[in-house]
Write a protein that holds these residues in place. Sequence first.
Motif, PDB file in Angstrom:
ATOM      1  N   PRO A  97       0.565  -1.233  -0.026  1.00  0.00           N
ATOM      2  CA  PRO A  97       0.085   0.042   0.025  1.00  0.00           C
ATOM      3  C   PRO A  97       1.005   1.086  -0.269  1.00  0.00           C
ATOM      4  N   LEU A  98       1.984   1.250   0.512  1.00  0.00           N
ATOM      5  CA  LEU A  98       2.910   2.414   0.613  1.00  0.00           C
ATOM      6  C   LEU A  98       3.437   2.510  -0.853  1.00  0.00           C
TER       7      LEU A  98
ATOM      8  N   THR B 166       1.598  10.832   0.840  1.00  0.00           N
ATOM      9  CA  THR B 166       1.686   9.232   0.954  1.00  0.00           C
ATOM     10  C   THR B 166       0.773   9.003   2.103  1.00  0.00           C
ATOM     11  N   ALA B 167      -0.043   9.967   2.789  1.00  0.00           N
ATOM     12  CA  ALA B 167      -0.832   9.437   3.899  1.00  0.00           C
ATOM     13  C   ALA B 167      -1.914   8.364   3.686  1.00  0.00           C
ATOM     14  N   SER B 168      -2.310   8.240   2.548  1.00  0.00           N
ATOM     15  CA  SER B 168      -3.056   7.146   2.213  1.00  0.00           C
ATOM     16  C   SER B 168      -2.534   5.800   2.302  1.00  0.00           C
TER      17      SER B 168
ATOM     18  N   ARG C 277     -11.788   8.653  10.950  1.00  0.00           N
ATOM     19  CA  ARG C 277     -10.512   9.654  11.143  1.00  0.00           C
ATOM     20  C   ARG C 277      -9.698  10.034  10.014  1.00  0.00           C
ATOM     21  N   TYR C 278      -9.564   8.818   9.270  1.00  0.00           N
ATOM     22  CA  TYR C 278      -8.571   9.239   8.040  1.00  0.00           C
ATOM     23  C   TYR C 278      -9.736   9.868   6.998  1.00  0.00           C
ATOM     24  N   GLY C 279     -10.894   9.399   6.766  1.00  0.00           N
ATOM     25  CA  GLY C 279     -12.047  10.195   6.038  1.00  0.00           C
ATOM     26  C   GLY C 279     -11.909  11.777   6.480  1.00  0.00           C
ATOM     27  N   GLU C 280     -12.014  12.019   7.686  1.00  0.00           N
ATOM     28  CA  GLU C 280     -12.114  13.285   7.899  1.00  0.00           C
ATOM     29  C   GLU C 280     -10.673  14.045   7.636  1.00  0.00           C
TER      30      GLU C 280
END
Length: 269
Positions: free
Chosen positions: A157-158, A192-194, A263-266
Amino acid sequence: MRPVLFLICPVLLFLGASYLLPFLGIVQLSFTDPDPGLAQYGRVLTEDLPTGVIWRTLRLCVIVTAVSVSCAYVITLLWVRGSPLVRSITELCIMIPFWISVLSRAFGWLSMLSNRGLLNTWLQDLGLIDSAIQMTRNEFAVVVGMSHYLIPFAVFPLATAMRNVDERVLTAADGMGASRLRIFWQVFLPMTASGIMGATLLVFVFSIGFYVTPALLGGGQSVLVAELIYLWLFQIPQWGMAAAMSVVLMLGVGGILFILMRRYGEMAK
């Protein structure tokens, strides 16, 4: 719409038969064995042994997740942005662990970290230590073994996130005079936070259910939830307790994932 539902129905039926029905059976067992009621859940949530194991599992899984994702981030940087030779060597190092079973890897670390293992032997031969350092049958060995197994899973994923980074943004930051370190911390890392979130979720979920590695490297001194459930099923028959612990684990993991994803969606908004 109907053709789509027609195609999805077999998948839903398969998932229901494979996962939902067995889980409902476990839920029923947790309420009925040995006596009907909530007694098993009360024991799981109040007795020292199960609560201690739950907190130890969560603590070690958080540590393993942090170590695995951090190491995987560096490895992925080499794989995605290194020279052709570095990329080839890194890719080989990522793929090789998938060819080795989890049991073989655990025994490998056991032979490396034990009191008469390679690491202690080398340190004593070099005169750096007088007696062997206890590096197995503790949480350190469990973290090392689990992280080694999970790092390759965090890489993918990274890598996807890093390959989707717009090079024009990095070039613009460089053209505006930003240093490489500042470009990394303020531009590349947020972009690259996702991938970081995906790797974190993947590693954390995998680590929660680990059994072989903690059992071998922990030596019974660092019992995690999966090992305790095994003991209740096959060595100290308490099937109701094992079922209740399984349900609590499932709900706990689901709740943590829901919070992290929300939290990631926000953050993405």
